[in-house]
Write a protein that holds these residues in place. Structure first.
Motif: not given
Length: 355
Positions: A26, A64, A298
């Motif tokens: 991320l 997340v 991702a």
């Protein structure tokens, strides 16, 4: 221009936590350039039908949410009600289902909001000027969000070959009528032997498109809102699953385009390539995975991400496509090609491995 897809294998010789790997993926997507403090950020995932065990484990959402909290954003978990009748047909049952599957405030410390309202009809029309659709009907709370982080489970699907990020932001972000738009080329129908002529469907039909003579019958005034499907207590009103795979996939890509338009492209995508089941997590059960667990990926580009995940599955299956073997009449690349044509991503990607 190539899109970057970041990948981390589930393999870990040094016993690194998969959650740590997700955080690193991320961070490579530069979330601070996409989301800001105080923004309401939807974390779109699939809560899994009750009885299914292949859906994403709630623990994978922790990094997340921690990332979004660190940015001082205001995340909320979200999904939309289903077109079919099951444990996620309305928000009351859906929230109960989500809680039983571990998606709740006590486990993840964020609110859970069903994005298309109590009965799946809370929607906002978004113009797209696509090849098949001029506008799409998206869940209103998705459209109202300031951005979205999309967490998808990569798996097989009998209509689309595979389901990944594109499917998650199309089927998964539409209202019930939008789902009907993608799945069917005609209005619902009444299975007469199940109909008791109770009249409940009449109360919820805003178009006066239902007659009872002596059983319920849907007439030409039907606008395809599909509300009658969810309110029939006997499951008598059903879906014509008659759209071709290619048509469904193209409409999916156009709905995905609507999400990009609505959120001004403020999206990041994380895909979990574990428990790669041969069919959708909407089933109340699941078969064995088609390949061993692969890892996480991702990107800011859902087309590149889906293409990379598909390629990783094919590689793990010895160079063959397990979804094509199971669904030989389905060309799963249609969704990728049409999404690329619409400008929401590219199939030309660079896979960057992150340890």
């Amino acid at each position: 221009m190539q899109s970057e897809v970041y990948f981390s294998s589930i393999d870990s010789k040094k016993h690194k936590s998969p959650l740590f790997k997700i955080s690193k993926l991320l961070n490579r997507c530069e979330p601070s350039s996409v989301f800001s403090a105080g923004e309401l950020i939807a974390v779109k995932t699939h809560f899994g039908e009750l009885g299914n065990t292949a859906f994403i484990r709630p623990v994978f959402l922790r990094p997340v949410l921690e990332m979004l909290n660190k940015l001082e954003a205001k995340p909320f978990l979200t999904d939309t009600n289903t077109l079919y009748v099951g444990m996620r047909t309305n928000s009351v049952d859906h929230l109960h289902n989500a809680t039983l599957n571990g998606f709740n405030y006590s486990t993840l410390q964020v609110p859970v909001i069903i994005a298309d309202g109590l009965r799946g009809d809370n929607s906002t029309e978004v113009p797209i000027d696509g090849e098949l659709l001029k506008s799409v009907k998206l869940a209103s709370e998705i459209v109202s969000a300031d951005g979205m982080l999309v967490v998808s489970h990569f798996k097989g699907h009998e209509v689309t070959g595979f389901g990944g990020a594109i499917k998650n932001i199309s089927m998964g972000c539409s209202c019930r009528q939008g789902k009907l738009d993608m799945h069917s080329d005609s209005r619902p129908f009444v299975k007469a032997d199940l109909c008791t002529a109770c009249g409940r469907c009449l109360l919820f039909c805003a178009s006066k498109a239902i007659d009872i003579n002596p059983k319920a019958c849907i007439n030409d005034k039907c606008t395809g809102c599909a509300m009658c499907i969810s309110v029939c207590p006997h499951g008598a009103i059903q879906i014509n699953w008659n759209a071709s795979s290619a048509t469904t996939q193209k409409k999916m890509a156009e709905y995905a385009k609507g999400v990009f338009n609505a959120l001004d492209s403020k999206l990041i995508f994380l895909t979990v390539i574990l428990s790669v089941s041969p069919a959708c997590d909407c089933y109340p059960g699941n078969d064995r995975p088609v390949v061993s667990d692969i890892g996480f990926a991702a990107s800011k580009d859902p087309v590149a991400l889906d293409k990379a995940c598909h390629d990783l599955v094919i590689k793990a299956y010895g160079g063959k496509d397990p979804f094509k073997e199971k669904y030989p009449d389905v060309d799963s690349t249609v969704q990728l090609a049409h999404a690329e044509k619409l400008g929401i991503g590219t199939t030309d990607y660079k896979l960057i491995e992150i340890d």
